[in-house]
Design a protein around this motif. Structure first.
Motif, PDB file in Angstrom:
ATOM      1  N   THR A 115       0.811  -1.223   0.000  1.00 12.48           N
ATOM      2  CA  THR A 115       0.000   0.000   0.000  1.00 12.48           C
ATOM      3  C   THR A 115       0.843   1.271   0.000  1.00 12.48           C
ATOM      4  O   THR A 115       0.329   2.348  -0.272  1.00 12.48           O
ATOM      5  CB  THR A 115      -0.924   0.021   1.230  1.00 12.48           C
ATOM      6  N   SER A 116       2.133   1.146   0.267  1.00  7.90           N
ATOM      7  CA  SER A 116       2.986   2.331   0.394  1.00  7.90           C
ATOM      8  C   SER A 116       3.379   2.933  -0.956  1.00  7.90           C
ATOM      9  O   SER A 116       3.859   4.061  -1.012  1.00  7.90           O
ATOM     10  CB  SER A 116       4.256   1.982   1.174  1.00  7.90           C
ATOM     11  N   VAL A 117       3.180   2.187  -2.052  1.00  4.49           N
ATOM     12  CA  VAL A 117       3.611   2.651  -3.367  1.00  4.49           C
ATOM     13  C   VAL A 117       2.484   2.476  -4.374  1.00  4.49           C
ATOM     14  O   VAL A 117       1.766   1.475  -4.357  1.00  4.49           O
ATOM     15  CB  VAL A 117       4.858   1.866  -3.850  1.00  4.49           C
ATOM     16  N   ILE A 163      15.577   0.985  -7.352  1.00  2.00           N
ATOM     17  CA  ILE A 163      16.323   1.106  -6.099  1.00  2.00           C
ATOM     18  C   ILE A 163      16.306   2.539  -5.595  1.00  2.00           C
ATOM     19  O   ILE A 163      16.069   2.811  -4.406  1.00  2.00           O
ATOM     20  CB  ILE A 163      17.770   0.614  -6.273  1.00  2.00           C
ATOM     21  N   GLY A 164      16.535   3.498  -6.515  1.00  3.11           N
ATOM     22  CA  GLY A 164      16.635   4.899  -6.122  1.00  3.11           C
ATOM     23  C   GLY A 164      15.319   5.527  -5.701  1.00  3.11           C
ATOM     24  O   GLY A 164      15.272   6.310  -4.751  1.00  3.11           O
ATOM     25  N   HIS A 165      14.232   5.189  -6.410  1.00  2.33           N
ATOM     26  CA  HIS A 165      12.942   5.833  -6.143  1.00  2.33           C
ATOM     27  C   HIS A 165      12.036   5.034  -5.207  1.00  2.33           C
ATOM     28  O   HIS A 165      11.210   5.625  -4.491  1.00  2.33           O
ATOM     29  CB  HIS A 165      12.195   6.086  -7.460  1.00  2.33           C
ATOM     30  N   PHE A 166      12.157   3.714  -5.234  1.00  2.08           N
ATOM     31  CA  PHE A 166      11.195   2.891  -4.496  1.00  2.08           C
ATOM     32  C   PHE A 166      11.835   1.910  -3.525  1.00  2.08           C
ATOM     33  O   PHE A 166      11.136   1.136  -2.873  1.00  2.08           O
ATOM     34  CB  PHE A 166      10.307   2.126  -5.486  1.00  2.08           C
ATOM     35  N   ASP A 167      13.162   1.913  -3.446  1.00  2.00           N
ATOM     36  CA  ASP A 167      13.889   1.043  -2.513  1.00  2.00           C
ATOM     37  C   ASP A 167      13.545  -0.429  -2.739  1.00  2.00           C
ATOM     38  O   ASP A 167      13.367  -1.193  -1.797  1.00  2.00           O
ATOM     39  CB  ASP A 167      13.592   1.447  -1.074  1.00  2.00           C
ATOM     40  N   VAL A 168      13.447  -0.818  -4.015  1.00  2.00           N
ATOM     41  CA  VAL A 168      13.168  -2.204  -4.389  1.00  2.00           C
ATOM     42  C   VAL A 168      14.395  -2.770  -5.100  1.00  2.00           C
ATOM     43  O   VAL A 168      14.763  -2.317  -6.179  1.00  2.00           O
ATOM     44  CB  VAL A 168      11.942  -2.302  -5.319  1.00  2.00           C
ATOM     45  N   GLU A 169      15.037  -3.750  -4.482  1.00  2.00           N
ATOM     46  CA  GLU A 169      16.256  -4.316  -5.048  1.00  2.00           C
ATOM     47  C   GLU A 169      16.004  -5.615  -5.817  1.00  2.00           C
ATOM     48  O   GLU A 169      16.802  -5.996  -6.668  1.00  2.00           O
ATOM     49  CB  GLU A 169      17.276  -4.575  -3.930  1.00  2.00           C
ATOM     50  N   HIS A 170      14.905  -6.299  -5.498  1.00  2.00           N
ATOM     51  CA  HIS A 170      14.635  -7.581  -6.152  1.00  2.00           C
ATOM     52  C   HIS A 170      13.682  -7.342  -7.324  1.00  2.00           C
ATOM     53  O   HIS A 170      12.493  -7.096  -7.137  1.00  2.00           O
ATOM     54  CB  HIS A 170      14.020  -8.572  -5.164  1.00  2.00           C
ATOM     55  N   SER A 171      14.203  -7.404  -8.555  1.00  2.00           N
ATOM     56  CA  SER A 171      13.370  -7.145  -9.729  1.00  2.00           C
ATOM     57  C   SER A 171      13.730  -8.119 -10.850  1.00  2.00           C
ATOM     58  O   SER A 171      14.867  -8.571 -10.974  1.00  2.00           O
ATOM     59  CB  SER A 171      13.568  -5.703 -10.219  1.00  2.00           C
TER      60      SER A 171
END
Length: 275
Positions: A186-188, A249-257
């Motif tokens: 829900t945060s994004v 990573i920079g905008h959403f702090d998601v490293e696993h893609s």
């Protein structure tokens, strides 16, 4: 707990019985939390490609279900005692409740300083917190009975605890359910992620975009990325992939893609996704 149950039975206090039952669930929940913390650290092997990281989510769901079950049992007995009140020996109930308040205040404070982003820890914290409120309610009810002989105060205190437990159960089941059903965090906003990816050079379209949490602390994204023809011709797909991952990573702090890069004409091979 055995001593508390004995006092509850002898004093005819449903509120203290509720606290005892809840503490039993707490002890089971904490034992489960310790076990889950160990197995969730196991490395991925064979068919278990994510290891056992979701064990903490299952544990949180079990805690939520346990809270629902015990809430229903307590509510049934409390309503029965509310309609047909019996005498409650309040003084021993008050002593046990005050001891419970002191003990649960300490344990709740200790657990509150742990990593509560871990749903396993949060589940244990919710159990302890509702225990604390339960003992406070029981102590207040015992005081009211001592002063006014209003025995229904014991049942009313139990029902208030039930409401607290139901709220805790709702939070745990809602959060664990979203992860188990792989709903987007829900945060994004998914549309915002797509717009950021479309702003990158050589990206023409983004489709089949999925965003979910493997665990509370491990978000993951997968998507099909339509790139420009020249990107395929000049061999710059590796650069585009770097840009996509840096964006997340920079905008959403998601490293696993995971991305599938494809030319525009590839849409013909995916009629169910584009049609």
């Amino acid at each position: 707990m055995a001593g508390e149950l004995t006092v509850a039975i002898l004093a005819s206090s449903v509120a203290l019985m509720a606290d005892t039952a809840h503490m039993l669930i707490d002890a089971s929940g904490l034992a489960l939390a310790v076990w889950v913390a160990r197995i969730s650290k196991k490395a991925p092997t064979g068919n278990w490609t994510y290891g056992f990281q979701r064990a903490e989510i299952v544990s949180a769901a079990i805690n939520g279900i346990a809270l629902l079950v015990i809430s229903a049992l307590i509510a049934y007995e409390s309503i029965s005692r509310l309609l047909h009140p019996i005498h409650v020996t309040a003084f021993p109930v008050l002593i046990v409740a005050l001891v419970g308040v002191a003990f649960n205040s300490l344990t709740t404070f200790i657990v509150s300083r742990a990593d509560r982003s871990n749903m396993n820890v949060e589940g244990a914290f919710q159990h302890l917190l509702t225990d604390l409120f339960g003992f406070i309610g029981t102590a207040i009810a015992a005081l009211i009975i001592l002063w006014t002989h209003f025995n229904r105060a014991d049942s009313i205190a139990s029902l208030l605890v039930v409401l607290i437990m139901l709220f805790a159960a709702y939070r745990l089941l809602k959060d664990s359910g979203r992860i188990l059903f792989e709903a987007a965090p829900t945060s994004v906003d998914i549309a915002e992620i797509k717009n950021h990816l479309l702003d990158l050079e050589s990206v023409q379209d983004v489709h089949d975009l999925h965003f979910w949490n493997v665990t509370a602390a491990l978000p993951a994204i997968s998507a099909h990325i339509v790139v420009t023809p020249d990107c395929l011709e000049n061999g710059s797909m590796g650069h585009v992939l770097d840009q996509l991952q840096d964006c997340l990573i920079g905008h959403f702090d998601v490293e696993h893609s995971t991305f599938q890069l494809e030319p525009p004409e590839h849409a013909e091979h995916e009629p169910t996704m584009h049609g």
